[in-house]
Design a protein around this motif. Structure first.
Motif, mmCIF file in Angstrom:
data_model
loop_
_atom_site.group_PDB
_atom_site.id
_atom_site.type_symbol
_atom_site.label_atom_id
_atom_site.label_comp_id
_atom_site.label_asym_id
_atom_site.label_seq_id
_atom_site.Cartn_x
_atom_site.Cartn_y
_atom_site.Cartn_z
ATOM 1 N N VAL A 246 -60.719 50.554 23.502
ATOM 2 C CA VAL A 246 -61.320 50.234 22.206
ATOM 3 C C VAL A 246 -62.745 49.740 22.395
ATOM 4 O O VAL A 246 -63.672 50.132 21.663
ATOM 5 N N GLU A 247 -62.952 48.872 23.375
ATOM 6 C CA GLU A 247 -64.293 48.343 23.625
ATOM 7 C C GLU A 247 -65.250 49.454 24.061
ATOM 8 O O GLU A 247 -66.413 49.491 23.649
ATOM 9 N N PHE A 248 -64.752 50.373 24.911
ATOM 10 C CA PHE A 248 -65.605 51.479 25.335
ATOM 11 C C PHE A 248 -65.950 52.374 24.146
ATOM 12 O O PHE A 248 -67.081 52.852 24.031
ATOM 13 N N ASP A 249 -64.996 52.609 23.274
ATOM 14 C CA ASP A 249 -65.257 53.430 22.090
ATOM 15 C C ASP A 249 -66.347 52.808 21.220
ATOM 16 O O ASP A 249 -67.250 53.512 20.729
ATOM 17 N N ASN A 250 -66.282 51.483 21.042
ATOM 18 C CA ASN A 250 -67.297 50.800 20.234
ATOM 19 C C ASN A 250 -68.682 50.879 20.871
ATOM 20 O O ASN A 250 -69.685 51.157 20.193
ATOM 21 N N MET A 251 -68.752 50.636 22.175
ATOM 22 C CA MET A 251 -70.050 50.692 22.847
ATOM 23 C C MET A 251 -70.602 52.119 22.846
ATOM 24 O O MET A 251 -71.816 52.327 22.667
ATOM 25 N N GLN A 252 -69.736 53.119 23.024
ATOM 26 C CA GLN A 252 -70.196 54.498 22.994
ATOM 27 C C GLN A 252 -70.742 54.865 21.616
ATOM 28 O O GLN A 252 -71.768 55.548 21.500
ATOM 29 N N THR A 253 -70.101 54.371 20.576
ATOM 30 C CA THR A 253 -70.583 54.632 19.214
ATOM 31 C C THR A 253 -71.941 53.979 18.987
ATOM 32 O O THR A 253 -72.844 54.579 18.367
ATOM 33 N N LYS A 254 -72.124 52.759 19.474
ATOM 34 C CA LYS A 254 -73.417 52.080 19.327
ATOM 35 C C LYS A 254 -74.515 52.840 20.074
ATOM 36 O O LYS A 254 -75.637 53.001 19.568
ATOM 37 N N GLU A 255 -74.197 53.292 21.287
ATOM 38 C CA GLU A 255 -75.199 54.036 22.051
ATOM 39 C C GLU A 255 -75.574 55.338 21.336
ATOM 40 O O GLU A 255 -76.747 55.712 21.277
#
Length: 286
Positions: A246-255
């Motif tokens: 979930v955290e990786f998904d959020n950071m990938q979306t921000k990037e």
């Protein structure tokens, strides 16, 4: 003569008795031999019966086992849902997993836009007005995402480069603040500075290609590796990559969102400077 005949006559019963005893003994021997043959034959028949089908039911079972698998498959499909819902869920998971391995918590799902890759946020959600990803295969979608995220990263660096290169001291112009617009700075940069700059770009691109792309001759051209997540070149010197899905998904979306904004900004910077010949900060009044 009378005495001799009398002796023979008196001995006749004993002779006959001996004969009958021999006959009786021979008959007993024959009876025992016949009984032994009958016992051996019975044992032989019973042993043979052990290897022969004894009932019609067994024959029917053998026929059912020899039926083609295509005939028994519908029965399995019908009875599986009745067993439990977990079996159906397991089949669904297997179908999803068959599209590709799970990478950074992402499992390809054909039922979702872009196979479930992150990047769709409110208010637009999934936004693909030109239909680049419509009916595209998994490999093509991953290649589109690779292009998007890499162009976004270059655009983020270019956006900073426009502002820093025009308004701060740099190694190219020494400690002086050179006010040449960024679009015109490359022809002014000496080759001794450009060469290591382009060499670094070539090395980083070679590393990215060997990490994420299938080598020419070992597969179709322009194909990403099955185990490669778009944009994950395993370069994280500050350890910012999250461990959880979930955290990786959020950071990938921000990037992705920052990269999309940077691509628009870099294009706007270039167009603005070409129109009036002024730097970005000059246009803002600084």
């Amino acid at each position: 003569f009378t005495r001799r005949w009398s002796t023979r006559y008196n001995n006749t019963p004993s002779i006959l008795s001996g004969t009958f005893s021999q006959i009786s003994s021979h008959q007993n021997h024959l009876t025992k031999y016949s009984t032994m043959k009958l016992a051996i034959l019975s044992v032989t028949i019973s042993a043979a019966c052990a290897f022969a089908p004894s009932t019609p039911a067994f024959t029917g079972s053998a026929l059912r086992m020899s039926e083609p698998e295509t005939e028994t498959a519908p029965t399995a499909v019908v009875t599986a849902p009745a067993a439990s819902g977990e079996a159906v869920a397991a089949v669904a998971v297997e179908e999803v997993a068959a599209l590709g391995p799970t990478l950074n918590g992402w499992t390809p799902d054909a039922a979702l836009p872009c196979y479930g890759l992150p990047g769709a946020i409110a208010p637009l959600g999934f936004f693909d007005p030109l239909g680049f990803s419509k009916d595209a295969e998994l490999g093509a979608v991953k290649r589109l995402r690779e292009a998007e995220i890499m162009h976004g990263r270059v655009a983020m660096m270019a956006t900073l480069g426009y502002i820093i290169g025009e308004s701060t001291p740099t190694i190219t112009y020494g400690m002086d603040i050179h006010h040449t617009i960024a679009n015109n700075q490359i022809p002014e940069i000496p080759g001794t500075v450009l060469f290591p700059f382009f060499l670094a770009i070539n090395i980083s691109e070679a590393i990215r290609a060997s990490t994420g792309w299938v080598e020419p001759g070992l597969g179709p051209l322009f194909t990403l590796r099955e185990t490669y997540y778009p944009g994950d070149i395993r370069f994280d010197p500050l350890g910012l990559k999250p461990k959880g899905a979930v955290e990786f998904d959020n950071m990938q979306t921000k990037e992705l969102n920052n990269g999309r904004l940077a691509m628009i900004a870099a294009a706007g910077f270039c167009a603005q400077e070409q129109i009036n010949g002024q730097g970005i900060l000059e246009n803002l009044g600084f």
